[in-house]
Design a protein around this motif. Structure first.
Motif, PDB file in Angstrom:
ATOM      1  N   ARG A 189      46.950  35.938   3.566  1.00 55.47           N
ATOM      2  CA  ARG A 189      48.250  36.024   4.239  1.00 55.47           C
ATOM      3  C   ARG A 189      49.084  34.774   3.982  1.00 55.47           C
ATOM      4  O   ARG A 189      50.303  34.858   3.805  1.00 55.47           O
ATOM      5  CB  ARG A 189      48.053  36.235   5.740  1.00 55.47           C
ATOM      6  CG  ARG A 189      47.505  37.611   6.108  1.00 55.47           C
ATOM      7  CD  ARG A 189      47.557  37.865   7.604  1.00 55.47           C
ATOM      8  NE  ARG A 189      46.978  39.165   7.928  1.00 55.47           N
ATOM      9  CZ  ARG A 189      45.719  39.348   8.312  1.00 55.47           C
ATOM     10  NH1 ARG A 189      44.907  38.290   8.436  1.00 55.47           N
ATOM     11  NH2 ARG A 189      45.265  40.551   8.580  1.00 55.47           N
ATOM     12  N   ASP A 193      52.782  34.529   1.972  1.00 59.73           N
ATOM     13  CA  ASP A 193      53.957  34.049   2.692  1.00 59.73           C
ATOM     14  C   ASP A 193      54.962  33.440   1.718  1.00 59.73           C
ATOM     15  O   ASP A 193      54.672  32.452   1.038  1.00 59.73           O
ATOM     16  CB  ASP A 193      53.517  33.005   3.723  1.00 59.73           C
ATOM     17  CG  ASP A 193      54.663  32.503   4.594  1.00 59.73           C
ATOM     18  OD1 ASP A 193      55.828  32.877   4.326  1.00 59.73           O
ATOM     19  OD2 ASP A 193      54.388  31.743   5.540  1.00 59.73           O
ATOM     20  N   LEU A 297      44.721  43.807   5.915  1.00 53.84           N
ATOM     21  CA  LEU A 297      46.000  43.532   5.264  1.00 53.84           C
ATOM     22  C   LEU A 297      46.819  44.820   5.179  1.00 53.84           C
ATOM     23  O   LEU A 297      46.341  45.831   4.663  1.00 53.84           O
ATOM     24  CB  LEU A 297      45.773  42.964   3.863  1.00 53.84           C
ATOM     25  CG  LEU A 297      44.933  41.685   3.791  1.00 53.84           C
ATOM     26  CD1 LEU A 297      44.735  41.272   2.335  1.00 53.84           C
ATOM     27  CD2 LEU A 297      45.563  40.561   4.586  1.00 53.84           C
ATOM     28  N   THR A 301      52.121  43.208   3.504  1.00 53.90           N
ATOM     29  CA  THR A 301      51.520  41.948   3.063  1.00 53.90           C
ATOM     30  C   THR A 301      51.094  42.036   1.608  1.00 53.90           C
ATOM     31  O   THR A 301      51.301  41.095   0.828  1.00 53.90           O
ATOM     32  CB  THR A 301      50.325  41.588   3.945  1.00 53.90           C
ATOM     33  OG1 THR A 301      50.762  41.446   5.302  1.00 53.90           O
ATOM     34  CG2 THR A 301      49.669  40.289   3.495  1.00 53.90           C
ATOM     35  N   LYS A 304      54.132  41.773  -0.532  1.00 59.11           N
ATOM     36  CA  LYS A 304      54.613  40.385  -0.574  1.00 59.11           C
ATOM     37  C   LYS A 304      53.761  39.549  -1.525  1.00 59.11           C
ATOM     38  O   LYS A 304      54.270  38.694  -2.254  1.00 59.11           O
ATOM     39  CB  LYS A 304      54.584  39.785   0.832  1.00 59.11           C
ATOM     40  CG  LYS A 304      55.665  40.308   1.752  1.00 59.11           C
ATOM     41  CD  LYS A 304      55.425  39.877   3.191  1.00 59.11           C
ATOM     42  CE  LYS A 304      55.389  38.370   3.340  1.00 59.11           C
ATOM     43  NZ  LYS A 304      55.180  37.978   4.769  1.00 59.11           N
TER      44      LYS A 304
END
Length: 311
Positions: A189, A193, A297, A301, A304
């Motif tokens: 994660r 980001d 997840l 996510t 991303k």
């Protein structure tokens, strides 16, 4: 010094020898490229090129970028790095690491490893973030085996395939342990980001916990399985000279008559990786199931992660 402190110091020294954490002066003699200025080196691994960051105080530091994906993309360089412990970095190493532009360092070591080996030495203002992943007692087992100084005990603990079986058990817990899964998921994660800058994660030798994390990340980025496995197995190339030096030192010191008992613990092997992936498939049915159900997840996510890491 009290007897208790002497025993503690002896245990720490033995464990450091076995797990690849000699003083920086020893690294300078063992590390690839020792005696020359630190700079990236490129190692051809069949169809892939692996970018090693050459340091004196760590031997398994790499940029995870450069891999091709089966969708036709390529993993960005300079965003994610993997390494062994950073507690023995030299001043010159700190300059090199500073040049990577890191904004976060994740440490997968458990507290006892940090206690014995030392905290990461990082350029200011970086401080490590602890993300402990269980080694299933491996560190303590090594301390017990080496400090016993008894060839019979060492054979009983590590010989006859027992070391290999131990490693397979450790890899299964990367998947089966909720606590371990939580740490790997948190790391993914953070990588996903968009506000997070370049990141490095590591364990002690940079091969097992770090190796599994790297394999999962590359697979999540659609890097083919064989390329992700080659990245995992490349630790044997980068650690070989140093690990051989460790074994020679143990034999010369009289701590082990047969230090080759440590080879299954020092190496990475396809068999170990297969133990983890087999458990993953048994528990979650597929790699995708592991990502979504095992690591929790969501699709946002994962998207991303792709958008940030693949060009």
């Amino acid at each position: 010094m009290s007897r208790a402190r002497i025993r503690l110091a002896t245990a720490a020294a033995a464990a450091a020898l076995a797990l690849g954490t000699l003083p920086a002066s020893a690294y300078a003699a063992a590390a690839p490229g020792a005696g020359v200025s630190a700079r990236p080196h490129w190692h051809q691994q069949q169809a892939e090129t692996i970018r090693q960051i050459t340091l004196q105080g760590a031997v398994n530091v790499r940029d995870l970028g450069g891999y091709r994906t089966w969708t036709g993309g390529q993993v960005h360089q300079g965003l994610v790095y993997r390494s062994d412990a950073l507690s023995k970095l030299t001043d010159a190493d700190l300059t090199t690491v500073s040049g990577l532009g890191l904004t976060k360092v994740l440490d997968f070591r458990i507290p006892v490893e940090v206690q014995y080996d030392g905290a990461d030495r990082l350029p200011a203002p970086l401080t490590p973030t602890s993300r402990p992943v269980s080694d299933l007692g491996l560190y303590g087992t090594l301390v017990g085996a080496i400090t016993s100084g008894d060839p019979v005990t060492q054979e009983q603990m590590l010989g006859g395939g027992r070391a290999e079986a131990y490693m397979r058990d450790i890899y299964r817990t990367f998947v089966s342990s909720p606590e371990n899964r939580a740490q790997f998921a948190a790391a993914l994660r953070e990588i996903a980001d968009g506000a997070q800058g370049p990141l490095l994660y590591h364990c002690t030798s940079g091969k097992d916990r770090t190796g599994w994390m790297s394999y999962v990340l590359l697979r999540a980025l659609a890097v083919p399985d064989d390329a992700a496995a080659r990245d995992y197995l490349a630790s044997n190339t980068f650690r070989a000279a140093y690990d051989a030096r460790v074994r020679a030192g143990l034999k010369q010191s009289g701590r082990m008559q047969n230090p080759d008992l440590l080879i299954p613990l020092q190496e990475v092997r396809q068999d170990y990786l297969d133990s983890a992936t087999a458990r993953m498939e048994a528990d979650y049915g597929s790699f995708y199931g592991y990502l979504t159900e095992g690591l929790g997840l969501d699709l946002r996510t994962l998207a991303k992660l792709q958008n940030k890491m693949v060009r």
